[in-house]
Write a protein that holds these residues in place. Structure first.
Motif, PDB file in Angstrom:
ATOM      1  N   ALA A 443       0.824  -1.207   0.000  1.00 50.84           N
ATOM      2  CA  ALA A 443       0.000   0.000   0.000  1.00 50.84           C
ATOM      3  C   ALA A 443       0.858   1.258   0.000  1.00 50.84           C
ATOM      4  O   ALA A 443       0.598   2.201  -0.756  1.00 50.84           O
ATOM      5  CB  ALA A 443      -0.944  -0.011   1.207  1.00 50.84           C
ATOM      6  N   ILE A 444       1.904   1.300   0.820  1.00 54.93           N
ATOM      7  CA  ILE A 444       2.739   2.503   0.893  1.00 54.93           C
ATOM      8  C   ILE A 444       3.479   2.730  -0.420  1.00 54.93           C
ATOM      9  O   ILE A 444       3.641   3.867  -0.865  1.00 54.93           O
ATOM     10  CB  ILE A 444       3.725   2.400   2.086  1.00 54.93           C
ATOM     11  CG1 ILE A 444       4.473   3.715   2.281  1.00 54.93           C
ATOM     12  CG2 ILE A 444       4.671   1.246   1.895  1.00 54.93           C
ATOM     13  CD1 ILE A 444       3.603   4.862   2.698  1.00 54.93           C
ATOM     14  N   ASP A 445       3.895   1.641  -1.073  1.00 57.99           N
ATOM     15  CA  ASP A 445       4.559   1.789  -2.375  1.00 57.99           C
ATOM     16  C   ASP A 445       3.578   2.277  -3.433  1.00 57.99           C
ATOM     17  O   ASP A 445       3.935   3.089  -4.292  1.00 57.99           O
ATOM     18  CB  ASP A 445       5.164   0.446  -2.810  1.00 57.99           C
ATOM     19  CG  ASP A 445       6.306   0.019  -1.909  1.00 57.99           C
ATOM     20  OD1 ASP A 445       6.931   0.898  -1.290  1.00 57.99           O
ATOM     21  OD2 ASP A 445       6.564  -1.200  -1.818  1.00 57.99           O
ATOM     22  N   ALA A 446       2.337   1.801  -3.366  1.00 58.22           N
ATOM     23  CA  ALA A 446       1.322   2.261  -4.322  1.00 58.22           C
ATOM     24  C   ALA A 446       1.038   3.746  -4.133  1.00 58.22           C
ATOM     25  O   ALA A 446       0.849   4.488  -5.119  1.00 58.22           O
ATOM     26  CB  ALA A 446       0.046   1.450  -4.154  1.00 58.22           C
ATOM     27  N   ILE A 447       1.009   4.199  -2.899  1.00 55.79           N
ATOM     28  CA  ILE A 447       0.774   5.624  -2.640  1.00 55.79           C
ATOM     29  C   ILE A 447       1.931   6.452  -3.179  1.00 55.79           C
ATOM     30  O   ILE A 447       1.723   7.515  -3.799  1.00 55.79           O
ATOM     31  CB  ILE A 447       0.579   5.851  -1.129  1.00 55.79           C
ATOM     32  CG1 ILE A 447      -0.718   5.179  -0.671  1.00 55.79           C
ATOM     33  CG2 ILE A 447       0.563   7.331  -0.799  1.00 55.79           C
ATOM     34  CD1 ILE A 447      -0.920   5.185   0.827  1.00 55.79           C
ATOM     35  N   ARG A 448       3.159   5.986  -2.986  1.00 53.20           N
ATOM     36  CA  ARG A 448       4.321   6.718  -3.514  1.00 53.20           C
ATOM     37  C   ARG A 448       4.263   6.795  -5.037  1.00 53.20           C
ATOM     38  O   ARG A 448       4.519   7.858  -5.627  1.00 53.20           O
ATOM     39  CB  ARG A 448       5.612   6.023  -3.076  1.00 53.20           C
ATOM     40  CG  ARG A 448       5.928   6.112  -1.585  1.00 53.20           C
ATOM     41  CD  ARG A 448       7.337   5.606  -1.316  1.00 53.20           C
ATOM     42  NE  ARG A 448       7.681   5.612   0.094  1.00 53.20           N
ATOM     43  CZ  ARG A 448       7.790   4.526   0.839  1.00 53.20           C
ATOM     44  NH1 ARG A 448       7.558   3.333   0.305  1.00 53.20           N
ATOM     45  NH2 ARG A 448       8.128   4.616   2.114  1.00 53.20           N
ATOM     46  N   LEU A 449       3.958   5.671  -5.679  1.00 54.66           N
ATOM     47  CA  LEU A 449       3.876   5.656  -7.142  1.00 54.66           C
ATOM     48  C   LEU A 449       2.803   6.621  -7.640  1.00 54.66           C
ATOM     49  O   LEU A 449       3.008   7.351  -8.623  1.00 54.66           O
ATOM     50  CB  LEU A 449       3.584   4.243  -7.635  1.00 54.66           C
ATOM     51  CG  LEU A 449       4.698   3.208  -7.487  1.00 54.66           C
ATOM     52  CD1 LEU A 449       4.181   1.818  -7.815  1.00 54.66           C
ATOM     53  CD2 LEU A 449       5.875   3.553  -8.394  1.00 54.66           C
ATOM     54  N   THR A 450       1.670   6.637  -6.974  1.00 55.70           N
ATOM     55  CA  THR A 450       0.577   7.510  -7.413  1.00 55.70           C
ATOM     56  C   THR A 450       0.934   8.969  -7.231  1.00 55.70           C
ATOM     57  O   THR A 450       0.627   9.808  -8.087  1.00 55.70           O
ATOM     58  CB  THR A 450      -0.703   7.169  -6.630  1.00 55.70           C
ATOM     59  OG1 THR A 450      -1.007   5.779  -6.808  1.00 55.70           O
ATOM     60  CG2 THR A 450      -1.874   7.992  -7.121  1.00 55.70           C
ATOM     61  N   LEU A 451       1.562   9.312  -6.121  1.00 55.61           N
ATOM     62  CA  LEU A 451       1.978  10.703  -5.912  1.00 55.61           C
ATOM     63  C   LEU A 451       2.994  11.150  -6.954  1.00 55.61           C
ATOM     64  O   LEU A 451       3.051  12.337  -7.326  1.00 55.61           O
ATOM     65  CB  LEU A 451       2.561  10.874  -4.508  1.00 55.61           C
ATOM     66  CG  LEU A 451       1.567  10.758  -3.345  1.00 55.61           C
ATOM     67  CD1 LEU A 451       2.297  10.856  -2.009  1.00 55.61           C
ATOM     68  CD2 LEU A 451       0.486  11.834  -3.445  1.00 55.61           C
ATOM     69  N   ASP A 452       3.806  10.203  -7.448  1.00 58.57           N
ATOM     70  CA  ASP A 452       4.767  10.511  -8.513  1.00 58.57           C
ATOM     71  C   ASP A 452       4.154  10.484  -9.903  1.00 58.57           C
ATOM     72  O   ASP A 452       4.862  10.695 -10.886  1.00 58.57           O
ATOM     73  CB  ASP A 452       5.936   9.522  -8.454  1.00 58.57           C
ATOM     74  CG  ASP A 452       6.785   9.722  -7.204  1.00 58.57           C
ATOM     75  OD1 ASP A 452       6.757  10.824  -6.622  1.00 58.57           O
ATOM     76  OD2 ASP A 452       7.490   8.761  -6.812  1.00 58.57           O
ATOM     77  N   GLY A 453       2.867  10.181  -9.989  1.00 56.99           N
ATOM     78  CA  GLY A 453       2.195  10.130 -11.285  1.00 56.99           C
ATOM     79  C   GLY A 453       2.475   8.892 -12.095  1.00 56.99           C
ATOM     80  O   GLY A 453       2.269   8.877 -13.298  1.00 56.99           O
ATOM     81  N   LEU A 454       2.938   7.807 -11.443  1.00 58.74           N
ATOM     82  CA  LEU A 454       3.297   6.583 -12.150  1.00 58.74           C
ATOM     83  C   LEU A 454       2.178   5.557 -12.009  1.00 58.74           C
ATOM     84  O   LEU A 454       1.484   5.507 -10.980  1.00 58.74           O
ATOM     85  CB  LEU A 454       4.599   6.003 -11.569  1.00 58.74           C
ATOM     86  CG  LEU A 454       5.823   6.919 -11.667  1.00 58.74           C
ATOM     87  CD1 LEU A 454       7.024   6.287 -10.983  1.00 58.74           C
ATOM     88  CD2 LEU A 454       6.142   7.245 -13.115  1.00 58.74           C
ATOM     89  N   PRO A 455       1.956   4.714 -13.014  1.00 54.42           N
ATOM     90  CA  PRO A 455       0.891   3.712 -12.951  1.00 54.42           C
ATOM     91  C   PRO A 455       1.295   2.524 -12.084  1.00 54.42           C
ATOM     92  O   PRO A 455       2.484   2.301 -11.794  1.00 54.42           O
ATOM     93  CB  PRO A 455       0.711   3.297 -14.403  1.00 54.42           C
ATOM     94  CG  PRO A 455       2.063   3.506 -15.009  1.00 54.42           C
ATOM     95  CD  PRO A 455       2.648   4.719 -14.321  1.00 54.42           C
TER      96      PRO A 455
END
Length: 461
Positions: A443-455
């Motif tokens: 979950a924390i990695d998904a949040i980081r990816l989303t904040l960076d605009g990555l899929p």
């Protein structure tokens, strides 16, 4: 009261008495009608007294509202001893220490020069001390000797003026608030106690508000992938927004899930979500707002139906309902074994289920609850066994309920949302986190990816 002396004329007296009689007759008719209505209401309530209560086992009442039985608090008898278990070694340790023996424990001889092998191996796990990493940025400047205008150094990439909080800190705030359901006041204390960071509730709200755009974009990517498929499952649960009752919907299948917060629980929500898209198959309960969206066939939840059948059995239905319950449980068992069955075998099973249902529908219910249940089956019969030959479908809508369970826990802890944008943001964050779970992403990695605009790259990609 009318007196004869008040009417010297006999005709006037007779007219007054007739009017009085008519008024009393009308009142009597009204009382008779009211008495009949009350008698019907009493009969209805007395009939309800004979019905079983609604429980999580025979209805859609959530397990949290069910009464648990009282059991003995005495400790259970000791089970037979079993082989010991230990924590598995970490597959990728941060560091390693190779410790060589220097002396023999038996005789004290020097063994430092001897060839040695690994005799025991274990992990020592520790969390390093967490402190804020604060970088002071000083932009220097002056007056240009050429044009006499003032100049200033450009800020470093990723450290532009504005919010002082970095992306990793933002990800932790979003995770603790939206995934672990920590209220803002407690989150402020958590940041101070665990991370040594003093941060106000207003700053926490600003962090959440600033994340709305990237999570909305991430949800749109997930939605596009979901609508490109052929199957969608859906369900909804209540949520409190401000002083109003809203609904949190989930639409999902496979490795994608999208949550939608809306004021309504109607077909308009599904229509707005789908747009012009229509999946080939749809899985849901029998709620009307979720029916009729599949281009080909709809699969209704057999788990919900089995609970309704159980209620009819509890009410006293002894012929139709027990036979139907056995058939539905047989169908669910076939669905669990599909991976080991061929397409031809599944086709045979589907025909057998239809024949068995024909025989059951020919039975005569012995209770009004059974007759009501038979009407439900007649209406939804063509939606019962769609899953048997379609391996992409499930016999129940339990996947939707599992996706909504964290939302129900969040609702119980926080009591809902104060604003509409907060509910919409939570729905988008939940979409990203649930999709990441299905794609084996933390979950924390998904949040980081989303904040960076990555899929969120699917695990199968």
């Amino acid at each position: 009261m009318t007196q004869a002396s008040d009417f010297p004329d006999k005709d006037a007296l007779v007219a007054a008495l007739m009017a009085r009689i008519e008024a009393l007759a009308a009142r009597n008719e009204a009382l008779v009608a009211e008495n009949a209505a009350l008698a019907g209401r009493v009969a209805e309530l007395e009939a309800r007294l004979g019905l079983p209560p609604k429980t999580p086992d025979n209805s859609s009442v959530p397990p949290s509202k069910g009464q648990k039985p009282t059991v003995s608090s005495e400790p259970k008898a000791k089970a037979r001893p079993h082989r010991g278990a230990h924590r598995a070694l970490h597959p990728n340790p941060s560091s390693k220490r190779e410790v060589l023996a220097t002396t023999c424990k038996s005789c004290g001889a020097d063994v430092s020069g001897m060839a040695q092998i690994v005799c025991e191996e274990y992990d020592r796990v520790e969390i390093p001390r967490i402190e804020p990493d604060v970088t002071r940025v000083s932009l220097h400047g002056g007056v240009c000797p050429c044009c006499s205008k003032r100049f200033k150094a450009a800020p470093p990439v990723g450290m532009e003026p504005g919010s002082p909080f970095g992306p990793n800190l933002r990800a932790f705030v979003i995770y603790l608030r939206s995934v672990q359901a920590i209220p803002l006041a407690r989150l402020r204390a958590v940041m101070a106690d665990l991370f040594g960071l003093e941060i106000s509730e207003g700053a926490l709200v600003n962090i959440l508000g600033a994340s709305a755009r990237p999570f909305s974009a991430g949800t749109e990517r997930i939605k596009a992938r979901l609508l490109a498929g052929t199957v969608i499952a859906s369900d909804e649960t209540g949520v409190r927004v401000g002083k109003a009752n809203w609904w949190l919907w989930v639409f999902h299948h496979g490795d994608s899930a999208v949550f939608v917060a809306d004021k309504h629980r109607s077909k308009a929500v599904v229509e707005s979500f789908l747009g012009i898209s229509r999946p080939d198959y749809w899985i849901s309960d029998r709620y009307g707002g979720q029916m009729g969206w599949a281009r080909r066939e709809q699969q209704v939840c057999l788990a919900h139906l089995i609970r309704d059948v159980q209620y009819a059995i509890d009410a006293g239905e002894a012929v139709f309902a027990p036979s139907l319950k056995g058939l539905l449980k047989r169908a669910c068992a076939i669905g669990r074994r599909r991976a080991r069955l061929t397409d031809g075998t599944l086709k045979t099973y589907e025909a057998d289920l239809d024949r068995r249902l024909d025989r059951i529908m020919a039975l005569a219910p012995t209770h009004p609850a059974g007759a009501k249940l038979m009407k439900v089956i007649k209406k939804t019969r063509r939606h019962l066994f769609v899953f048997v030959r379609n391996r992409d479908l499930s016999a129940t809508n339990n996947g939707s309920e599992r996706a909504l369970r964290p939302c129900a826990v969040y609702r119980k802890i926080t009591n809902g949302f104060r604003s509409e944008w907060g509910a919409a943001l939570y729905a988008n964050i939940r979409s990203v986190v649930e999709t990441a779970r299905r794609r084996s992403i933390r979950a924390i990695d998904a949040i980081r990816l989303t904040l960076d605009g990555l899929p969120l790259i699917p695990s199968s990609a």
